[in-house]
Design an enzyme around this catalytic site. Structure first.
Site, mmCIF file in Angstrom:
data_model
loop_
_atom_site.group_PDB
_atom_site.id
_atom_site.type_symbol
_atom_site.label_atom_id
_atom_site.label_comp_id
_atom_site.label_asym_id
_atom_site.label_seq_id
_atom_site.Cartn_x
_atom_site.Cartn_y
_atom_site.Cartn_z
ATOM 1 N N HIS A 158 22.224 4.611 -27.781
ATOM 2 C CA HIS A 158 21.101 4.132 -28.718
ATOM 3 C C HIS A 158 21.618 4.246 -30.235
ATOM 4 C CE1 HIS A 158 17.309 3.958 -31.059
ATOM 5 N NE2 HIS A 158 16.680 3.962 -30.087
ATOM 6 N N ASP A 203 11.810 -5.094 -32.075
ATOM 7 C CA ASP A 203 11.830 -4.067 -30.796
ATOM 8 C C ASP A 203 11.915 -4.806 -29.485
ATOM 9 O OD1 ASP A 203 10.505 -0.773 -29.968
ATOM 10 O OD2 ASP A 203 12.137 -1.889 -29.431
ATOM 11 N N GLU A 262 21.763 -1.322 -28.961
ATOM 12 C CA GLU A 262 21.687 -0.130 -27.986
ATOM 13 C C GLU A 262 22.173 -0.850 -26.766
ATOM 14 O OE1 GLU A 262 17.803 1.402 -28.033
ATOM 15 O OE2 GLU A 262 17.505 0.849 -30.051
HETATM 16 O O1 TA6 Z 1 15.078 1.606 -29.082
HETATM 17 C C1 TA6 Z 1 14.120 1.172 -29.380
HETATM 18 C C2 TA6 Z 1 12.965 2.488 -28.973
HETATM 19 O O2 TA6 Z 1 12.664 2.513 -27.709
HETATM 20 C C3 TA6 Z 1 11.752 2.037 -30.058
HETATM 21 O O3 TA6 Z 1 10.663 1.881 -29.419
HETATM 22 C C4 TA6 Z 1 11.516 3.477 -31.052
HETATM 23 O O4 TA6 Z 1 10.720 4.121 -30.324
HETATM 24 C C5 TA6 Z 1 12.914 3.936 -30.984
HETATM 25 O O5 TA6 Z 1 13.465 3.795 -29.487
HETATM 26 C C6 TA6 Z 1 13.233 5.332 -31.344
HETATM 27 O O6 TA6 Z 1 12.799 6.208 -30.421
HETATM 28 P P1 TA6 Z 1 12.721 7.716 -30.728
HETATM 29 O O7 TA6 Z 1 12.110 8.342 -29.440
HETATM 30 O O8 TA6 Z 1 14.040 8.178 -30.959
HETATM 31 O O9 TA6 Z 1 11.728 8.070 -32.021
#
Ligand code: TA6
Length: 291
Positions: A158, A203, A262
């Site tokens: 990520h 997103d 990611e």
């Molecule tokens: O990768 C995108 C995502 O799934 C978004 O929907 C947002 O939730 C982000 O990850 C961050 O997630 P976190 O659990 O690290 O706040």
């Protein structure tokens, strides 16, 4: 000469400080095997770390490269978004060879435990490696099935990329790719644009993308090339104003300074048979834009 130094980092958390022969540096925490930073020889961030990041396990560090395993988002059986790997303390594998030629590196390991099996009832060994090589960062994740039954998971690296100004930053390489729009009920759409630009929250889970994607950071006269391996999908995210303001460990204006690309395996879960192992990874490379 490249070096790896084991040390105590922010929040008195153990980790390693890597340095490449060209002067790039990175800090990797044993908490979550989390690459929290990657800076160029001038100390400029290539990877974004939130100024409000909390270094207090089990909370995941905001920014860097959180490891989403054994589940990306809610794409799996776990109630916990993004699985538990980023919340666990990883072990140091072979004490890194300090002073390696052209490659500060470190490998960390997470072995299934009663705690992880309460969340995901499988025995596994996961190894995460980070290595600086000149102006590149190499990361890989290997998952070995030490159980008696096959298991499956979804996974993502990520990565938060630092950008000088989100208004002058784009992601190239996704034209024609289909994606699930997480802001529109995960409806499947096709990206017809030359590049992904950001003027509101984005997103998206892009499926079966090219393995080479490019983050263009025009405000910093650079691009970062992402070369992913065994990760067919790519998630693109920027929280924009409102979600950024609602995220406690992001500064209100931080949405202007990062975007996430990611490398992921989400559309088809990864299946690993007993005794087998599976490896994925990405190489990130900074390319300066000639003036
Ligand atoms: O990768 C995108 C995502 O799934 C978004 O929907 C947002 O939730 C982000 O990850 C961050 O997630 P976190 O659990 O690290 O706040």
């Amino acid at each position: 000469m490249a070096t790896t130094r084991l040390c105590t980092l922010e929040g008195d958390l153990p980790g390693a400080r890597l340095r490449s022969a060209t002067g790039c540096t990175s800090e990797v925490y044993r908490h979550g095997a989390h690459v929290a930073s990657w800076r160029d020889a001038d100390g400029e961030d290539i990877i974004f770390l939130s100024s409000e990041a909390v270094f207090k396990p089990p909370k995941a560090i905001r920014g860097g490269i959180p490891l989403c395993f054994p589940q990306f988002s809610d794409l799996g059986p776990l109630a916990q978004q993004h699985g538990f790997a980023r919340n666990e303390q990883w072990q140091l594998v072979d004490p890194p060879a300090n002073g390696d030629e052209d490659g500060g590196n470190v490998t960390m390991r997470l072995v299934s435990s009663d705690a992880t099996k309460a969340l995901w009832p499988h025995d596994f060994v996961a190894d995460f490696s980070a290595r600086l090589e000149g102006d590149e960062m190499h990361t890989s994740l290997t998952v070995r099935n030490t159980d008696r039954e096959p298991f499956e998971f979804t996974v993502a690296l990520h990565t938060y990329f630092a950008v000088g100004d989100i208004a002058h930053a784009t992601v190239e390489g996704l034209r024609g790719a289909s994606y699930l729009d997480s802001l529109d009920g995960r409806r499947e759409k096709v990206d017809e644009c030359e590049a992904v630009a950001f003027a509101k929250e984005v997103d998206r889970i892009y499926r079966n993308t090219p393995d080479v994607l490019t983050v263009r950071d025009d405000a910093n006269d650079r691009s970062i090339v992402v070369q992913k391996t065994n990760l067919p999908d790519a998630v693109v995210w920027n929280p924009w104003v409102d979600k950024c303001a609602k995220t406690g460990d992001l500064g209100d204006g931080d949405y202007k300074s990062f975007l996430c690309v990611e490398a992921a395996a989400t559309s088809t879960p990864v299946v690993v048979r007993p005794g087998a192992e599976w490896t994925c990874g990405q190489v990130l490379r900074v390319v300066k834009t000639p003036k």
